[in-house]
Enzyme design. Structure first.
Site, PDB file in Angstrom:
ATOM      1  N   LYS A 210      -9.215  22.334 -44.559  1.00 40.55           N
ATOM      2  CA  LYS A 210     -10.200  23.067 -43.768  1.00 40.55           C
ATOM      3  C   LYS A 210      -9.849  24.560 -43.741  1.00 40.55           C
ATOM      4  O   LYS A 210     -10.678  25.416 -43.975  1.00 40.55           O
ATOM      5  CB  LYS A 210     -10.226  22.475 -42.355  1.00 40.55           C
ATOM      6  CG  LYS A 210     -11.248  23.095 -41.440  1.00 40.55           C
ATOM      7  CD  LYS A 210     -11.328  22.335 -40.126  1.00 40.55           C
ATOM      8  CE  LYS A 210     -12.207  23.105 -39.143  1.00 40.55           C
ATOM      9  NZ  LYS A 210     -12.322  22.439 -37.845  1.00 40.55           N
ATOM     10  N   GLU A 216       1.872  22.500 -46.297  1.00 44.00           N
ATOM     11  CA  GLU A 216       2.079  21.346 -47.187  1.00 44.00           C
ATOM     12  C   GLU A 216       1.057  21.362 -48.323  1.00 44.00           C
ATOM     13  O   GLU A 216       1.390  21.194 -49.499  1.00 44.00           O
ATOM     14  CB  GLU A 216       1.934  20.029 -46.407  1.00 44.00           C
ATOM     15  CG  GLU A 216       3.017  19.765 -45.372  1.00 44.00           C
ATOM     16  CD  GLU A 216       2.711  20.367 -44.013  1.00 44.00           C
ATOM     17  OE1 GLU A 216       1.864  21.301 -43.929  1.00 44.00           O
ATOM     18  OE2 GLU A 216       3.319  19.924 -43.025  1.00 44.00           O
ATOM     19  N   GLY A 271     -10.794  18.369 -38.202  1.00 39.05           N
ATOM     20  CA  GLY A 271     -10.114  17.762 -39.348  1.00 39.05           C
ATOM     21  C   GLY A 271     -10.137  16.241 -39.288  1.00 39.05           C
ATOM     22  O   GLY A 271     -10.450  15.558 -40.263  1.00 39.05           O
ATOM     23  N   ARG A 272      -9.784  15.686 -38.135  1.00 39.69           N
ATOM     24  CA  ARG A 272      -9.691  14.221 -38.023  1.00 39.69           C
ATOM     25  C   ARG A 272     -11.053  13.556 -37.892  1.00 39.69           C
ATOM     26  O   ARG A 272     -11.137  12.334 -37.770  1.00 39.69           O
ATOM     27  CB  ARG A 272      -8.768  13.844 -36.862  1.00 39.69           C
ATOM     28  CG  ARG A 272      -9.145  14.468 -35.522  1.00 39.69           C
ATOM     29  CD  ARG A 272      -8.007  14.339 -34.522  1.00 39.69           C
ATOM     30  NE  ARG A 272      -8.280  15.016 -33.259  1.00 39.69           N
ATOM     31  CZ  ARG A 272      -8.039  16.298 -33.021  1.00 39.69           C
ATOM     32  NH1 ARG A 272      -7.537  17.071 -33.979  1.00 39.69           N
ATOM     33  NH2 ARG A 272      -8.290  16.825 -31.852  1.00 39.69           N
ATOM     34  N   GLU A 357      -3.975  12.611 -31.958  1.00 35.74           N
ATOM     35  CA  GLU A 357      -4.158  14.065 -32.003  1.00 35.74           C
ATOM     36  C   GLU A 357      -5.300  14.442 -31.049  1.00 35.74           C
ATOM     37  O   GLU A 357      -5.328  15.544 -30.518  1.00 35.74           O
ATOM     38  CB  GLU A 357      -4.471  14.526 -33.440  1.00 35.74           C
ATOM     39  CG  GLU A 357      -4.221  16.013 -33.649  1.00 35.74           C
ATOM     40  CD  GLU A 357      -4.205  16.431 -35.117  1.00 35.74           C
ATOM     41  OE1 GLU A 357      -3.124  16.734 -35.655  1.00 35.74           O
ATOM     42  OE2 GLU A 357      -5.281  16.460 -35.740  1.00 35.74           O
ATOM     43  N   HIS A 388       4.263 -12.175 -38.698  1.00 35.84           N
ATOM     44  CA  HIS A 388       5.634 -12.566 -39.064  1.00 35.84           C
ATOM     45  C   HIS A 388       6.598 -11.418 -38.829  1.00 35.84           C
ATOM     46  O   HIS A 388       7.681 -11.378 -39.402  1.00 35.84           O
ATOM     47  CB  HIS A 388       5.660 -13.022 -40.526  1.00 35.84           C
ATOM     48  CG  HIS A 388       4.817 -14.247 -40.727  1.00 35.84           C
ATOM     49  ND1 HIS A 388       5.302 -15.518 -40.557  1.00 35.84           N
ATOM     50  CD2 HIS A 388       3.500 -14.375 -41.013  1.00 35.84           C
ATOM     51  CE1 HIS A 388       4.328 -16.392 -40.756  1.00 35.84           C
ATOM     52  NE2 HIS A 388       3.216 -15.723 -41.030  1.00 35.84           N
ATOM     53  N   LYS A 508       5.165  24.078 -36.480  1.00 37.82           N
ATOM     54  CA  LYS A 508       4.778  24.833 -37.694  1.00 37.82           C
ATOM     55  C   LYS A 508       5.401  26.229 -37.650  1.00 37.82           C
ATOM     56  O   LYS A 508       5.945  26.721 -38.641  1.00 37.82           O
ATOM     57  CB  LYS A 508       3.255  25.017 -37.739  1.00 37.82           C
ATOM     58  CG  LYS A 508       2.464  23.809 -38.153  1.00 37.82           C
ATOM     59  CD  LYS A 508       0.992  24.218 -38.337  1.00 37.82           C
ATOM     60  CE  LYS A 508       0.059  23.044 -38.375  1.00 37.82           C
ATOM     61  NZ  LYS A 508      -1.349  23.388 -38.352  1.00 37.82           N
TER      62      LYS A 508
END
Ligand code: F6P
Length: 546
Positions: A210, A216, A271-272, A357, A388, A508
């Site tokens: 965005k 990253e 973003g999410r 978030e 399990h 950050k």
């Protein structure tokens, strides 16, 4: 209306719930079901192809009435209208919140700052469809004239988790001779492993960000460019092997991608909440534009339901209110999301960003520190694997863990009895959690007294069961929208801003300070606590040796 200035915990609606909780906390689901043999059918709701069974929750009709009254008292109806209308409800970033406009039909009107945004949304979808078609048909050629056989989405957070989840979820519908991969981590292993067996001449990178400034993503994007240019021997190769998805045209150009190869979106898409925007380009290339459109239709069907259905039959409202009930009254800390569908293996990870978030906040919209719990922890794994592993704790541990079971009537890969066995398991888990097994039952089965406590299941452990016909693009859209709007419902009750994420900033910023301290040729002066400074010195020493 913005949520009331008053702490929700001080409202009469909340206090009525607190009082009611004391009356019902000890009631067992066995009693609730015994008292009403219609409960299992009555406490259900259905929308957009999703069947939602909430009968195995520790609620009475009175609980639901009080929870619905809480929603009214918090102005949820007005909040929903404000969101769909495009009001700037993301107050800390002064932005509208309009992921619902991403799936509005052509011809609809949603006005932001005096402009109808729906035509732009569809113009972008049309460009994405055309580009996807060209890649899928082999018409879009790489720099050396070869067709594209591998697509790598580089992005992180919302620019990765939605696309990777959707790709995995809809893999059944994907073009199988196209390799689609996702690189997110700044750990070089992610990039190295994603590209090691690929031919640069046939590889297309989608740089999804965005902001187009995320450390990253930009680090991986630069490594991708070096990898391509080195292999293809020409800077010009970038034009055929890189496209961008972003809101930041200036940074895209600076990186070297022509805006003709850029797909845009808008600051009113969080973003999410962006997997159905251009951020979904990798999804569209994988499953094709028609399937992507069907996914948007699923989102839209659930949006319309959320907007129009009465709260007592409104799936996201019910889901959100139940989450509040356990989080704030029972003190449950987590929610387990347990899809009995292998293709949904990344769904819990996707939901972690969406939910945590969004509602991992400790102040209300007006900046007051909350005096109640906000967003729970979401986690999960596909069934039956979890059975399990961690289900032991859900059944017999000391923690109350409400579960969301998700299952489908029809398998996408019919194979012998597999699907019946899968569905028998998901139904059995909900039953076992709710009703358990008493010490008397255990003893009647012949267990000795000393073993009986170990084999007893107290039950009364709540779950929702969500079922749909089959995992299709439309079902996935509806399912994601269900959680999006449930998150909004919860945030509205707690009075927090579900659409900002200031909590990611400090780490950050500190990383930016530490990077030069790790890389400096001469020993830097370190202005940190003793632990941080020692870790930096230790790494510098190891780095020198290496
Ligand atoms: O660090 C959190 C975050 O801002 C997320 O909200 C977002 O989805 C992610 O980073 C990626 O951001 P971008 O798409 O701008 O690279």
């Amino acid at each position: 209306m913005a949520p009331s200035q008053k702490s929700v915990a001080e409202t009469p609606a909340w206090q009525a719930l607190a009082k009611h909780f004391e009356q019902v906390r000890g009631i067992h689901l066995r009693e609730l079901f015994a008292a009403d043999n219609t409960r299992g059918e009555r406490m259900t709701a259905e929308a957009a192809g999703l069947y939602f069974d909430y009968s195995k929750h520790r609620v009475t009709d009175e609980t639901m009435k009080l929870l619905l009254a809480l929603a009214e008292a918090r102005g949820l109806r007005e909040r929903i209208d404000a969101m769909f209308r495009g009001d700037k409800i993301n107050a800390t970033e002064k932005r509208a919140v309009l992921h619902t406009a991403l799936r509005a039909p052509r011809g609809a009107s949603v006005v932001v700052d005096g402009q109808n945004v729906v035509p732009e949304v569809h113009a972008t979808l049309d460009r994405m469809a055309e580009f996807s078609r060209r890649v899928r048909d082999g018409e879009w050629k790489g720099h050396t004239g070869r067709r594209i056989r591998a697509v790598i989405n580089i992005g992180i957070g919302g620019s990765d988790l939605g696309p990777v989840m959707a790709y995995e979820a809809l893999h059944h519908y994907s073009m199988r001779d196209l390799t689609v991969r996702f690189v997110s981590n700044v750990d070089g292993t992610d990039f190295a492993e994603a590209t090691r067996d690929l031919d640069a001449a046939e590889t297309l990178f989608i740089i999804s960000s965005k902001t187009f400034t995320t450390l990253e993503t930009m680090t991986n994007a630069h490594s991708a460019r070096d990898w391509s240019v080195r292999a293809l021997g020409d800077e010009k190769a970038v034009a055929r092997h890189f496209v961008a998805v972003s809101t930041n045209a200036a940074e895209v150009v600076k990186f070297g991608i022509d805006t003709a190869n850029m797909f845009g979106f808008w600051d009113w898409v969080g973003g999410r909440y962006s997997m159905d925007s251009a951020i979904g380009l990798s999804t569209m290339i994988a499953i094709g534009p028609e399937n992507f459109t069907a996914m948007l239709e699923g989102f839209r069907a659930l949006d319309e339901h959320f907007r129009a259905a009465p709260f007592e039959r409104n799936l996201p409202v019910l889901m959100g209110l139940l989450a509040v009930w356990y989080n704030n009254f029972f003190g449950a800390e987590t929610v387990a999301v347990l899809p009995y569908e292998q293709y949904l293996k990344r769904f819990p990870a996707y939901l972690q960003q969406l939910t945590m978030e969004s509602n991992g906040k400790h102040v209300t919209l007006d900046g007051a520190v909350v005096n109640y719990q906000t967003g729970p922890i979401f986690w999960g794994e596909p069934g039956t694997n979890g059975q399990h592993s961690f289900y032991q704790m859900i059944h017999q541990g000391t923690k109350l863990i409400p579960c969301d079971f998700i299952a489908f009537d029809e398998p996408l890969n019919p194979l012998g009895r597999h699907h019946d066995l899968l569905i028998a398991n998901v139904i059995a888990q909900g039953e076992a959690l709710a009703f358990g097994k008493t010490a008397e039952q255990v003893k009647a089965e012949g267990a000795p007294d000393w073993l009986a406590p170990h084999r007893t299941f107290e039950g009364n452990r709540p779950s929702t069961t969500i079922m749909a016909r089959r995992l299709s693009p439309a079902t996935l859209g509806a399912l994601v929208a269900l959680y999006e709007h449930s998150v909004f419902t919860q945030g509205s009750i707690w009075g927090v801003n579900s659409f900002d994420q200031w909590g990611v900033e400090l780490g950050k910023a500190l990383a930016q300070k530490i990077i030069p301290e790790l890389e400096a040729a001469n020993e830097p002066a370190l202005n940190h606590d003793s632990s941080t400074a020692a870790l930096i010195r230790r790494y510098r020493k190891a780095r020198r040796k290496a």
